[in-house]
Write a protein that holds these residues in place. Structure first.
Motif, PDB file in Angstrom:
ATOM      1  N   VAL A   1      49.425  33.152  32.898  1.00  0.00           N
ATOM      2  CA  VAL A   1      49.997  33.635  34.152  1.00  0.00           C
ATOM      3  C   VAL A   1      48.934  34.289  35.038  1.00  0.00           C
ATOM      4  O   VAL A   1      49.021  34.205  36.276  1.00  0.00           O
ATOM      5  CB  VAL A   1      51.163  34.614  33.885  1.00  0.00           C
ATOM      6  CG1 VAL A   1      52.335  33.894  33.247  1.00  0.00           C
ATOM      7  CG2 VAL A   1      50.728  35.801  33.044  1.00  0.00           C
ATOM      8  N   THR A   2      47.917  34.917  34.416  1.00  0.00           N
ATOM      9  CA  THR A   2      46.868  35.531  35.225  1.00  0.00           C
ATOM     10  C   THR A   2      46.018  34.477  35.918  1.00  0.00           C
ATOM     11  O   THR A   2      45.693  34.593  37.111  1.00  0.00           O
ATOM     12  CB  THR A   2      45.967  36.436  34.361  1.00  0.00           C
ATOM     13  OG1 THR A   2      46.768  37.402  33.691  1.00  0.00           O
ATOM     14  CG2 THR A   2      44.941  37.156  35.226  1.00  0.00           C
ATOM     15  N   ILE A   3      45.646  33.419  35.181  1.00  0.00           N
ATOM     16  CA  ILE A   3      44.890  32.331  35.800  1.00  0.00           C
ATOM     17  C   ILE A   3      45.713  31.677  36.914  1.00  0.00           C
ATOM     18  O   ILE A   3      45.186  31.336  37.972  1.00  0.00           O
ATOM     19  CB  ILE A   3      44.476  31.289  34.738  1.00  0.00           C
ATOM     20  CG1 ILE A   3      43.387  31.865  33.826  1.00  0.00           C
ATOM     21  CG2 ILE A   3      43.974  30.006  35.394  1.00  0.00           C
ATOM     22  CD1 ILE A   3      42.918  30.924  32.748  1.00  0.00           C
ATOM     23  N   SER A   4      47.013  31.537  36.683  1.00  0.00           N
ATOM     24  CA  SER A   4      47.888  30.960  37.709  1.00  0.00           C
ATOM     25  C   SER A   4      47.883  31.821  38.963  1.00  0.00           C
ATOM     26  O   SER A   4      47.812  31.310  40.090  1.00  0.00           O
ATOM     27  CB  SER A   4      49.315  30.833  37.174  1.00  0.00           C
ATOM     28  OG  SER A   4      49.376  29.951  36.071  1.00  0.00           O
ATOM     29  N   LEU A   5      47.943  33.141  38.774  1.00  0.00           N
ATOM     30  CA  LEU A   5      47.956  34.041  39.926  1.00  0.00           C
ATOM     31  C   LEU A   5      46.626  34.015  40.672  1.00  0.00           C
ATOM     32  O   LEU A   5      46.594  34.086  41.898  1.00  0.00           O
ATOM     33  CB  LEU A   5      48.268  35.467  39.457  1.00  0.00           C
ATOM     34  CG  LEU A   5      48.658  36.481  40.537  1.00  0.00           C
ATOM     35  CD1 LEU A   5      49.898  36.004  41.281  1.00  0.00           C
ATOM     36  CD2 LEU A   5      48.900  37.846  39.913  1.00  0.00           C
ATOM     37  N   VAL A   6      45.529  33.887  39.920  1.00  0.00           N
ATOM     38  CA  VAL A   6      44.217  33.807  40.555  1.00  0.00           C
ATOM     39  C   VAL A   6      44.090  32.512  41.354  1.00  0.00           C
ATOM     40  O   VAL A   6      43.541  32.495  42.460  1.00  0.00           O
ATOM     41  CB  VAL A   6      43.097  33.906  39.496  1.00  0.00           C
ATOM     42  CG1 VAL A   6      41.740  33.598  40.125  1.00  0.00           C
ATOM     43  CG2 VAL A   6      43.068  35.301  38.884  1.00  0.00           C
ATOM     44  N   ILE A   7      44.604  31.418  40.805  1.00  0.00           N
ATOM     45  CA  ILE A   7      44.558  30.131  41.507  1.00  0.00           C
ATOM     46  C   ILE A   7      45.322  30.210  42.826  1.00  0.00           C
ATOM     47  O   ILE A   7      44.943  29.576  43.824  1.00  0.00           O
ATOM     48  CB  ILE A   7      45.130  29.011  40.618  1.00  0.00           C
ATOM     49  CG1 ILE A   7      44.174  28.711  39.454  1.00  0.00           C
ATOM     50  CG2 ILE A   7      45.380  27.734  41.423  1.00  0.00           C
ATOM     51  CD1 ILE A   7      44.715  27.721  38.458  1.00  0.00           C
TER      52      ILE A   7
ATOM     53  N   THR B   1      37.624  36.491  44.157  1.00  0.00           N
ATOM     54  CA  THR B   1      38.769  36.485  43.238  1.00  0.00           C
ATOM     55  C   THR B   1      38.662  35.342  42.244  1.00  0.00           C
ATOM     56  O   THR B   1      38.872  35.524  41.038  1.00  0.00           O
ATOM     57  CB  THR B   1      40.087  36.366  44.028  1.00  0.00           C
ATOM     58  OG1 THR B   1      40.216  37.484  44.902  1.00  0.00           O
ATOM     59  CG2 THR B   1      41.275  36.332  43.082  1.00  0.00           C
ATOM     60  N   LEU B   2      38.321  34.145  42.748  1.00  0.00           N
ATOM     61  CA  LEU B   2      38.178  32.990  41.862  1.00  0.00           C
ATOM     62  C   LEU B   2      36.949  33.114  40.969  1.00  0.00           C
ATOM     63  O   LEU B   2      37.000  32.814  39.768  1.00  0.00           O
ATOM     64  CB  LEU B   2      38.086  31.706  42.689  1.00  0.00           C
ATOM     65  CG  LEU B   2      39.367  31.258  43.400  1.00  0.00           C
ATOM     66  CD1 LEU B   2      39.060  30.138  44.374  1.00  0.00           C
ATOM     67  CD2 LEU B   2      40.403  30.812  42.387  1.00  0.00           C
ATOM     68  N   GLY B   3      35.834  33.558  41.557  1.00  0.00           N
ATOM     69  CA  GLY B   3      34.582  33.623  40.808  1.00  0.00           C
ATOM     70  C   GLY B   3      34.567  34.690  39.736  1.00  0.00           C
ATOM     71  O   GLY B   3      33.886  34.540  38.715  1.00  0.00           O
ATOM     72  N   VAL B   4      35.306  35.773  39.974  1.00  0.00           N
ATOM     73  CA  VAL B   4      35.331  36.878  39.018  1.00  0.00           C
ATOM     74  C   VAL B   4      36.604  36.874  38.183  1.00  0.00           C
ATOM     75  O   VAL B   4      36.578  37.145  36.975  1.00  0.00           O
ATOM     76  CB  VAL B   4      35.193  38.237  39.751  1.00  0.00           C
ATOM     77  CG1 VAL B   4      35.314  39.397  38.766  1.00  0.00           C
ATOM     78  CG2 VAL B   4      33.873  38.305  40.502  1.00  0.00           C
ATOM     79  N   GLY B   5      37.735  36.559  38.807  1.00  0.00           N
ATOM     80  CA  GLY B   5      39.024  36.660  38.140  1.00  0.00           C
ATOM     81  C   GLY B   5      39.171  35.773  36.921  1.00  0.00           C
ATOM     82  O   GLY B   5      39.572  36.240  35.844  1.00  0.00           O
TER      83      GLY B   5
END
Length: 331
Positions: free
Chosen positions: A193-199, A215-219
């Motif tokens: 869910v965290t990767i989904s939110l970052v996407i 956000t994408l590069g660090v998250g």
């Protein structure tokens, strides 16, 4: 070694025909083989695989079409979101069955519902970009999701053989094992869910600003590191790592709150109705927040179980020093 052969059914040296192995021992512990699966487990794997491939195939077709025509289209973000979640569903399905992780099959059912919600919300809200591919994908999701979830629950209900082999007959060890399994599943679902939110930072396709790039590069790397760190903390029962895990994990709810505030401000400032991705951010953010809370509660439980014997079920040597093998402690 002889004991391991007998356990697997290798009695050919006594003149008794050999039987297919039901389990094999791997670096992550005991794993079931195809021959050791029941018919309904095989049906579940095949049915799930067909559904996953269909979802990925249709979504990839749409992704290629959007990438060729307009990479700034919001559909670009949504298609990536569906593919990522479908990959997680595939992992839960096969790892859950082959390693008898019933809680992962429960998470698989939740993940399927999540994908179904994404598809429904996108089709209902994004009326301007409806097409045949989206309609077919929605129909497949609505038709295939219920039986897939029912099969997952039926298969998970009969699990227990590997758990007994790993934890033994001790009720205390079995409870500790189940607690660790629950924590492991929440850890993986949190990653999803965290990767989904970052996407979802790709609100305007590939046209993103500096904040979205950060956000994408660090998250995503941070989320992967945090999940792997928690995995090793669980397997090796590293009490010193718990405070580090908790402190680093505080960045997650902080980011969720930031996303809620940002989306709220965007809705207030915009004269248009909220986009489909805004609804997805709100749904995904709410789920991610709940998962993080459940994960922290379960962390408290598993840390109390450290040092009670599960780690000592087996040992291996890795790169010159001895670490715990934990044959089957959830990974």
């Amino acid at each position: 070694m002889a004991e391991e052969d007998n356990e697997s059914g290798d009695y050919t040296r006594f003149g008794i025909p050999d039987t297919p192995r039901s389990t094999v021992t791997t670096v992550i512990g005991k794993t079931r083989t195809w021959a050791g699966l029941q018919w309904k487990e095989k049906l579940f794997l095949v049915f799930s695989l067909v559904n996953i491939l269909a979802a990925i195939g249709l979504t990839t077709y749409r992704l290629v079409d959007v990438a060729r025509t307009d990479t700034n289209n919001k559909d670009f973000t949504f298609t990536i979101l569906i593919i990522v979640n479908a990959v997680f569903v595939g992992f839960y399905t096969f790892h859950g069955v082959l390693r008898e992780r019933k809680y992962e099959l429960y998470v698989q059912a939740l993940a399927i519902l999540l994908i179904l919600v994404y598809c429904i919300v996108e089709y209902v809200v994004n009326t301007e970009n409806r097409n045949t591919v989206k309609l077919v994908r929605l129909i497949i999701a609505c038709v295939a999701a219920p039986p897939n979830i029912v099969l997952a629950l039926l298969v998970a209900r009969d699990f227990g053989e590997l758990e007994f082999r790993i934890a033994g007959a001790s009720e205390n060890l079995q409870k500790i094992y189940k607690d660790a399994a629950i924590f492991s599943c929440w850890l993986k679902f949190d990653l999803q869910v965290t990767i989904s939110l970052v996407i979802l930072a790709l609100q305007d396709g590939t046209s993103i600003g500096m904040l979205q790039k950060v956000t994408l590069g660090v998250g995503i790397p941070f989320t992967l590191f945090w999940g792997i760190f928690g995995w090793f903390m669980l397997r090796l029962e590293l009490k010193w790592a718990v405070p580090i895990f908790v402190v680093l994990g505080l960045g997650k709810p902080a980011y969720y709150i930031f996303k809620f505030i940002t989306e709220y401000d965007n809705i207030k400032e915009s004269s248009d109705s909220a986009s489909v991705l805004t609804y997805c951010v709100l749904v995904c953010g709410a789920i991610a927040s709940l998962v993080w809370v459940f994960l922290m509660v379960e962390l408290y439980i598993v840390v109390r179980n450290f040092g009670q014997g599960l780690k000592e079920r087996g040992k291996v040597t890795l790169q010159g020093f001895s670490i715990t093998r934990i044959l089957g402690v959830p990974n």
